[in-house]
Design a protein around this motif. Sequence first.
Motif, PDB file in Angstrom:
ATOM      1  N   UNK A   1       0.855  -1.193   0.000  1.00  0.00           N
ATOM      2  CA  UNK A   1       0.000   0.000   0.000  1.00  0.00           C
ATOM      3  C   UNK A   1       0.888   1.238   0.000  1.00  0.00           C
ATOM      4  N   UNK A   2       0.388   2.323  -0.590  1.00  0.00           N
ATOM      5  CA  UNK A   2       1.132   3.570  -0.683  1.00  0.00           C
ATOM      6  C   UNK A   2       0.225   4.734  -0.303  1.00  0.00           C
ATOM      7  N   UNK A   3       0.823   5.779   0.235  1.00  0.00           N
ATOM      8  CA  UNK A   3       0.052   6.933   0.703  1.00  0.00           C
ATOM      9  C   UNK A   3      -0.496   7.748  -0.468  1.00  0.00           C
ATOM     10  N   UNK A   4      -1.744   8.160  -0.349  1.00  0.00           N
ATOM     11  CA  UNK A   4      -2.334   9.152  -1.242  1.00  0.00           C
ATOM     12  C   UNK A   4      -2.075  10.530  -0.670  1.00  0.00           C
ATOM     13  N   UNK A   5      -2.258  10.657   0.643  1.00  0.00           N
ATOM     14  CA  UNK A   5      -1.984  11.895   1.368  1.00  0.00           C
ATOM     15  C   UNK A   5      -0.688  11.701   2.153  1.00  0.00           C
ATOM     16  N   UNK A   6       0.404  12.274   1.658  1.00  0.00           N
ATOM     17  CA  UNK A   6       1.722  12.023   2.251  1.00  0.00           C
ATOM     18  C   UNK A   6       1.900  12.696   3.606  1.00  0.00           C
ATOM     19  N   UNK A   7       0.961  13.547   3.995  1.00  0.00           N
ATOM     20  CA  UNK A   7       1.062  14.189   5.312  1.00  0.00           C
ATOM     21  C   UNK A   7       0.533  13.290   6.422  1.00  0.00           C
ATOM     22  N   UNK A   8      -0.026  12.153   6.056  1.00  0.00           N
ATOM     23  CA  UNK A   8      -0.601  11.229   7.033  1.00  0.00           C
ATOM     24  C   UNK A   8       0.399  10.135   7.356  1.00  0.00           C
ATOM     25  N   UNK A   9       0.442   9.723   8.618  1.00  0.00           N
ATOM     26  CA  UNK A   9       1.274   8.598   9.025  1.00  0.00           C
ATOM     27  C   UNK A   9       0.356   7.408   9.334  1.00  0.00           C
ATOM     28  N   UNK A  10       0.590   6.308   8.651  1.00  0.00           N
ATOM     29  CA  UNK A  10      -0.181   5.089   8.907  1.00  0.00           C
ATOM     30  C   UNK A  10       0.738   3.894   8.795  1.00  0.00           C
ATOM     31  N   UNK A  11       0.418   2.844   9.533  1.00  0.00           N
ATOM     32  CA  UNK A  11       1.247   1.638   9.518  1.00  0.00           C
ATOM     33  C   UNK A  11       0.387   0.425   9.841  1.00  0.00           C
ATOM     34  N   UNK A  12       0.791  -0.712   9.309  1.00  0.00           N
ATOM     35  CA  UNK A  12       0.190  -1.998   9.657  1.00  0.00           C
ATOM     36  C   UNK A  12       1.125  -2.699  10.625  1.00  0.00           C
ATOM     37  N   UNK A  13       0.589  -3.168  11.746  1.00  0.00           N
ATOM     38  CA  UNK A  13       1.413  -3.801  12.773  1.00  0.00           C
ATOM     39  C   UNK A  13       0.792  -5.128  13.178  1.00  0.00           C
ATOM     40  N   UNK A  14       1.607  -6.155  13.302  1.00  0.00           N
ATOM     41  CA  UNK A  14       1.127  -7.402  13.895  1.00  0.00           C
ATOM     42  C   UNK A  14       1.561  -7.378  15.369  1.00  0.00           C
ATOM     43  N   UNK A  15       0.568  -7.338  16.256  1.00  0.00           N
ATOM     44  CA  UNK A  15       0.825  -7.165  17.673  1.00  0.00           C
ATOM     45  C   UNK A  15       1.270  -8.472  18.327  1.00  0.00           C
ATOM     46  N   UNK A  16       1.920  -8.396  19.496  1.00  0.00           N
ATOM     47  CA  UNK A  16       2.308  -9.625  20.215  1.00  0.00           C
ATOM     48  C   UNK A  16       1.118 -10.514  20.552  1.00  0.00           C
ATOM     49  N   UNK A  17      -0.095  -9.924  20.599  1.00  0.00           N
ATOM     50  CA  UNK A  17      -1.307 -10.702  20.888  1.00  0.00           C
ATOM     51  C   UNK A  17      -1.822 -11.453  19.665  1.00  0.00           C
ATOM     52  N   UNK A  18      -1.264 -11.170  18.482  1.00  0.00           N
ATOM     53  CA  UNK A  18      -1.709 -11.857  17.275  1.00  0.00           C
ATOM     54  C   UNK A  18      -2.733 -11.100  16.471  1.00  0.00           C
ATOM     55  N   UNK A  19      -2.958  -9.827  16.752  1.00  0.00           N
ATOM     56  CA  UNK A  19      -3.894  -9.020  15.983  1.00  0.00           C
ATOM     57  C   UNK A  19      -3.135  -8.168  14.966  1.00  0.00           C
TER      58      UNK A  19
END
Length: 824
Positions: A257-275
């Motif tokens: 995935x790539x940003x449309x609005x570059x002023x926004x910070x977003x990330x996908x994270x896999x948590x230690x709980x498995x989510x």
Amino acid sequence: MEDRSVTKTKMLLAFLVLYASTTCSQCDAAGTISASQTVRYNETIVSPQETFELGFFSPGNSTNHYVGIWYKKISIKTVVWVANRNAPLRDANGKLTLTLQGVLILRDTTMGTIVWSSENSSTTSVMNPIGQLLDTGNFIIYEEGDDHNQEDPIWQSFDFLTDTLLPGMKNGKNLVTGIERYYTSWKSEDDPAAGDFSVRLDSRGYPELLLLRDGQEIKFRSGPWNGLRFSGNPNMKPNPIYKYTFVVNQREIYYQYNLVNTSVYTRLVVQPTGHIERLLWHDSKQKWDFHSDPESDHCDQYAVCGPFASCNIYNSPVCSCLKGFEPISPDEWRVADSTHGCRRTARLDCGPGDGFIRYTNLKLPETQRSWYNQTMTLVECEKMCKTNCSCTAYTYSNISGTGSGCLLWFGNLTDIRTFAENGDTLYVRVSASELDSIKNSKSSGAGRRVRVLVPMALVVLAMLLSMCLFYRYNMKKKQQQETSGNNEDLELPLFGLSTLLKATNNFSINNKLGEGGFGLVYKGVLKGEQEIAVKRLAKTSTQGLHEFKNEVILISKLQHRNLVKLLGYCIEGAEKMLIYEYMPNKGLDSIIFDKTQSELLDWPARYHIILGIARGLLYLHQDSRLRIIHRDLKVSNILLDTDMNPKISDFGLARIFGGNQLEANTNRVVGTYGYMAPKYAGSGIFSIKSDVYSFGVLVLEIVCGEKNKEFVYKDNWNNLLGYVWVLHNEGESLQLVAKCLGESVNVSQVLRSIHVGLLCVQRHPEDRPTMTSVIMMLGSEGPLPSPKEPGFYVGKTKQDTNQSSCSYGTGSNNELSITMLNGR
């Protein structure tokens, strides 16, 4: 001589200091490191626009040290990549060096050992290796002199993910180099070592993403990419923040995935709980907000229903066999264990008689044993499947446009689920005996005999049809006159008054279930022995015709296991009635506020009710076709079925929001005091956060077994929220638990529920969590944010106000308050 010696020494020291400072300043300013340069503790490399920073850090409460990359512009230190995640430094005596061969080395200077290196770098000598941190968060090593070298670096951190997928990262495989890019959870917030959960792309068959436990056990899968989205995520739609792609070719397979609005910070994270969580940085709040989680309910668990079965979260039980299949173990299905799945009721002939049943709105089955071709048509796809005895199903591989490509399954069809909408189509192979066309053909002989009588039957049918139409026209005209045209747009079955009179024994007092400001609720039994609850609006009802119609129109469009089911309505003369499914355990208020009945609900049952209400409210706010604000959520509007499953009821005051609408203002403030959010009660402004406030009050009442509005403590009138707030700050929250719960209490769940309840009733709407976050917080074990002061009122209340507008409990007083205020 001595003066000259001192002068030389001073000059040498000044040169060394100047050299050292120049080295560090060059790293910071240019975001690069050259061959033989070193980064030490408290020195960093910063990307050109100062978006990311690379250096040494210690996570959480850990005393270990690591080299990582984090956001520089964000106040909360958020690490997105760790070099030596499995080989920590025990002290701060470490240094990071780029060698002449273009290899990045992290050395423990105390032990004199190499603890980590960019081992996949080229081992051949390069002319001028450069290490650079980019504003994407990618650290690359390339040979200086050609811009093309930056696009094809010797080594890059984006090839070796940790727990985060940033914009521009690829989650997948390079089929040429053999590099597999996947991200793995930290062990804990204090330990970035590889944890139990990883997100990998499975390229066996048609590619799809898997969430794995310990690298092998599938916890969740995305479903195959259908050209627009992953089949298992129908809510994956275009948005103004980021765009996503899925690439399948001979060189590589990956999701990105790539940003449309570059002023926004977003990330996908896999948590230690498995989510797996998508997080967005909220600058005004200075925190990461939860945005989405692809795994949202029980049906997202892998293979929960076994092979040849589908999971539908809106059904009870959730699992059912596909047509032409039956449970392998009926005894286990009867106790809600469906994991062994289903088998065919009739063997396939592998001949021309076999056919396909079409299913829609599905998450497509697991694709490990599948085959695909991107150029075939659907007709060719069906033909190929039918000519192969092992083929069990087929569909388009790409649904974009008019559809294209072919996807075939062989063997079991596993991990299917049914969505309300936006799912995929699947054609499942069945034997001839299961096809409707075969059944119809058996009756074709009788059909030929019937056609002999068609000329005569047509004459009789035309006469009967004319009479029926004339009668229906007169009845419809009469009904329209009686209701003054007030029943337009109501799309549910219309019950006649005579039917309801008979079902309720002429509204006998013995059939009365409860009452409120709207009127009375009666139990009824229809001809087919179906039990119903009839809500009969009184002439003096506070719920007028507008609210009545609103409730009918809204509920007819909603389907969820935690929402009460509306079966129909009646408008005849002055009578206005709603017909619901019968709830044998009545309203939640009739149990938890009764000293005798409250013992029927132990803590596991109450916790189950809290979670069910949360899921129902999330559906209203986010997952339904319409975004619904309930505006009158309270304990007495929660009905309980035979198994004590909660059902949200009474939508007379609900409002529909548009897709991008966040809040609305009303001149007519309606609802129940004690559950109404301060901003709504005071100025008429409401939003989904108004419902969240009501949910928080409801949670605290369920835990305590006390009414918020009528709570008394030590001879001083106060509301429950104030008392909970005081005990929470004193660390004495367990004093709140209803005594009747006894040893059934799960202390961790109780404390977490109270904490979440306080987060929901915070005074300001922007501080309250969304229902998505509420469900996540209730179901996890991680730390929770500290709540701010709740929006509560202090003062005496006048009367005991028991009964609600939709409960059919034992009370008789009107709890509904409708007040006319001017919204500001």
